[in-house]
Design a protein around this motif. Structure first.
Motif, PDB file in Angstrom:
ATOM      1  N   LYS A  44      -5.631  10.375  -3.080  1.00 32.50           N
ATOM      2  CA  LYS A  44      -5.492  11.771  -3.498  1.00 32.50           C
ATOM      3  C   LYS A  44      -5.275  12.671  -2.289  1.00 32.50           C
ATOM      4  N   ALA A  45      -6.062  12.471  -1.227  1.00 28.98           N
ATOM      5  CA  ALA A  45      -5.905  13.293  -0.019  1.00 28.98           C
ATOM      6  C   ALA A  45      -4.496  13.152   0.552  1.00 28.98           C
ATOM      7  N   CYS A  46      -3.980  11.934   0.531  1.00 29.31           N
ATOM      8  CA  CYS A  46      -2.624  11.681   1.022  1.00 29.31           C
ATOM      9  C   CYS A  46      -1.594  12.369   0.125  1.00 29.31           C
ATOM     10  N   SER A  47      -1.778  12.278  -1.171  1.00 21.82           N
ATOM     11  CA  SER A  47      -0.845  12.904  -2.120  1.00 21.82           C
ATOM     12  C   SER A  47      -0.811  14.417  -1.941  1.00 21.82           C
TER      13      SER A  47
ATOM     14  N   ASP B  55       2.395  16.787  -0.455  1.00 22.27           N
ATOM     15  CA  ASP B  55       3.010  17.697  -1.416  1.00 22.27           C
ATOM     16  C   ASP B  55       3.790  18.779  -0.678  1.00 22.27           C
ATOM     17  N   LYS B  56       4.911  19.170  -1.232  1.00 27.75           N
ATOM     18  CA  LYS B  56       5.775  20.158  -0.584  1.00 27.75           C
ATOM     19  C   LYS B  56       5.092  21.507  -0.405  1.00 27.75           C
ATOM     20  N   ASP B  57       4.060  21.788  -1.217  1.00 34.15           N
ATOM     21  CA  ASP B  57       3.356  23.066  -1.124  1.00 34.15           C
ATOM     22  C   ASP B  57       2.221  23.046  -0.103  1.00 34.15           C
ATOM     23  N   ASN B  58       2.030  21.911   0.565  1.00 32.89           N
ATOM     24  CA  ASN B  58       0.964  21.784   1.548  1.00 32.89           C
ATOM     25  C   ASN B  58       1.529  21.950   2.944  1.00 32.89           C
ATOM     26  N   SER B  59       0.725  22.472   3.832  1.00 31.72           N
ATOM     27  CA  SER B  59       1.197  22.709   5.202  1.00 31.72           C
ATOM     28  C   SER B  59       0.660  21.676   6.188  1.00 31.72           C
ATOM     29  N   ALA B  60       0.337  20.474   5.718  1.00 32.03           N
ATOM     30  CA  ALA B  60      -0.170  19.433   6.603  1.00 32.03           C
ATOM     31  C   ALA B  60       0.875  19.079   7.653  1.00 32.03           C
ATOM     32  N   GLY B  61       0.407  18.884   8.864  1.00 33.79           N
ATOM     33  CA  GLY B  61       1.297  18.491   9.954  1.00 33.79           C
ATOM     34  C   GLY B  61       1.567  16.999   9.938  1.00 33.79           C
ATOM     35  N   LEU B  62       2.530  16.593  10.743  1.00 33.30           N
ATOM     36  CA  LEU B  62       2.941  15.193  10.787  1.00 33.30           C
ATOM     37  C   LEU B  62       1.790  14.280  11.196  1.00 33.30           C
ATOM     38  N   SER B  63       1.006  14.652  12.203  1.00 38.38           N
ATOM     39  CA  SER B  63      -0.091  13.789  12.655  1.00 38.38           C
ATOM     40  C   SER B  63      -1.176  13.679  11.578  1.00 38.38           C
ATOM     41  N   GLU B  64      -1.439  14.771  10.855  1.00 36.00           N
ATOM     42  CA  GLU B  64      -2.416  14.713   9.768  1.00 36.00           C
ATOM     43  C   GLU B  64      -1.918  13.801   8.653  1.00 36.00           C
ATOM     44  N   MET B  65      -0.636  13.922   8.307  1.00 33.15           N
ATOM     45  CA  MET B  65      -0.076  13.073   7.259  1.00 33.15           C
ATOM     46  C   MET B  65      -0.112  11.600   7.672  1.00 33.15           C
ATOM     47  N   GLU B  66       0.196  11.337   8.941  1.00 36.19           N
ATOM     48  CA  GLU B  66       0.152   9.960   9.436  1.00 36.19           C
ATOM     49  C   GLU B  66      -1.275   9.407   9.354  1.00 36.19           C
TER      50      GLU B  66
ATOM     51  N   ALA C 258       0.827  -1.200   0.000  1.00 33.08           N
ATOM     52  CA  ALA C 258       0.000   0.000   0.000  1.00 33.08           C
ATOM     53  C   ALA C 258       0.868   1.259   0.000  1.00 33.08           C
ATOM     54  N   VAL C 259       1.959   1.223   0.722  1.00 37.49           N
ATOM     55  CA  VAL C 259       2.815   2.400   0.816  1.00 37.49           C
ATOM     56  C   VAL C 259       3.489   2.695  -0.526  1.00 37.49           C
ATOM     57  N   VAL C 260       3.951   1.663  -1.211  1.00 37.02           N
ATOM     58  CA  VAL C 260       4.610   1.871  -2.509  1.00 37.02           C
ATOM     59  C   VAL C 260       3.614   2.445  -3.506  1.00 37.02           C
ATOM     60  N   SER C 261       2.399   1.926  -3.501  1.00 33.63           N
ATOM     61  CA  SER C 261       1.365   2.440  -4.394  1.00 33.63           C
ATOM     62  C   SER C 261       1.084   3.912  -4.090  1.00 33.63           C
ATOM     63  N   THR C 262       1.001   4.245  -2.815  1.00 31.94           N
ATOM     64  CA  THR C 262       0.764   5.635  -2.402  1.00 31.94           C
ATOM     65  C   THR C 262       1.932   6.527  -2.807  1.00 31.94           C
ATOM     66  N   GLN C 263       3.141   6.027  -2.655  1.00 31.71           N
ATOM     67  CA  GLN C 263       4.319   6.802  -3.057  1.00 31.71           C
ATOM     68  C   GLN C 263       4.314   7.068  -4.554  1.00 31.71           C
ATOM     69  N   SER C 264       3.951   6.072  -5.325  1.00 31.54           N
ATOM     70  CA  SER C 264       3.910   6.225  -6.778  1.00 31.54           C
ATOM     71  C   SER C 264       2.878   7.278  -7.173  1.00 31.54           C
ATOM     72  N   THR C 265       1.704   7.187  -6.594  1.00 32.82           N
ATOM     73  CA  THR C 265       0.655   8.169  -6.881  1.00 32.82           C
ATOM     74  C   THR C 265       1.067   9.554  -6.407  1.00 32.82           C
ATOM     75  N   GLY C 266       1.667   9.615  -5.231  1.00 36.19           N
ATOM     76  CA  GLY C 266       2.125  10.900  -4.697  1.00 36.19           C
ATOM     77  C   GLY C 266       3.204  11.532  -5.548  1.00 36.19           C
ATOM     78  N   ALA C 267       4.116  10.721  -6.052  1.00 36.90           N
ATOM     79  CA  ALA C 267       5.176  11.244  -6.921  1.00 36.90           C
ATOM     80  C   ALA C 267       4.584  11.791  -8.216  1.00 36.90           C
ATOM     81  N   TYR C 268       3.612  11.075  -8.767  1.00 36.33           N
ATOM     82  CA  TYR C 268       2.974  11.549  -9.998  1.00 36.33           C
ATOM     83  C   TYR C 268       2.208  12.841  -9.722  1.00 36.33           C
ATOM     84  N   TRP C 269       1.542  12.899  -8.562  1.00 37.94           N
ATOM     85  CA  TRP C 269       0.836  14.122  -8.165  1.00 37.94           C
ATOM     86  C   TRP C 269       1.810  15.295  -8.087  1.00 37.94           C
TER      87      TRP C 269
END
Length: 131
Positions: free
Chosen positions: A46-49, A53-64, A1-12
């Motif tokens: 999508k929400a995770c991506s 993203d570097k332009d987002n200000s999400a905190g660590l707990s939100e990202m987790e 699941a993490v690799v899939s999320t990373q791939s989608t996030g990188a494309y995003w």
């Protein structure tokens, strides 16, 4: 699941888009079983991506929290696919049988959204974790 999320996030991060993604799942537990498609690009992905993203200000707990939700959804989709509850192979069979019987194309298969669904940009099937 993490690799899939990373791939989608990188494309995003590169394009600002979430796109059709393919991942295979074995259905070998069934007689004549082969594979079913997992569609890992979900609203959770999508929400995770967006959050990562570097332009987002999400905190660590939100990202987790978002990563956990994304992984949970992916695991659910994987279990459903493994149990034959995916939709791709069923739709393929419906279309194939209709074609074999000489039927007119079914509206579902001529819908632009169906074409978009099947326009796969990313595939995470070749990512194999080290054992």
């Amino acid at each position: 699941a993490v690799v899939s999320t990373q791939s989608t996030g990188a494309y995003w991060r590169m394009t600002g888009a979430c796109v059709g993604t393919y991942e295979s799942c074995s259905t070998a537990a069934f007689r004549f079983g082969r594979t079913e498609t997992i569609r890992p690009c979900t609203k959770e992905t999508k929400a995770c991506s967006v959050a990562f993203d570097k332009d987002n200000s999400a905190g660590l707990s939100e990202m987790e929290s978002l990563l956990r939700a994304c992984s949970k959804k992916h695991n659910t989709l994987t279990k459903q696919a493994a149990m034959g509850q995916g939709f791709d192979r069923h739709l393929f069979a419906l279309r194939h049988l209709n074609d074999q019987l000489g039927g007119a194309p079914l509206p579902l298969f001529t819908d632009p959204n169906y074409a978009k669904l099947n326009h796969i940009i990313l595939s995470t099937s070749s990512f194999v974790p080290n054992h």
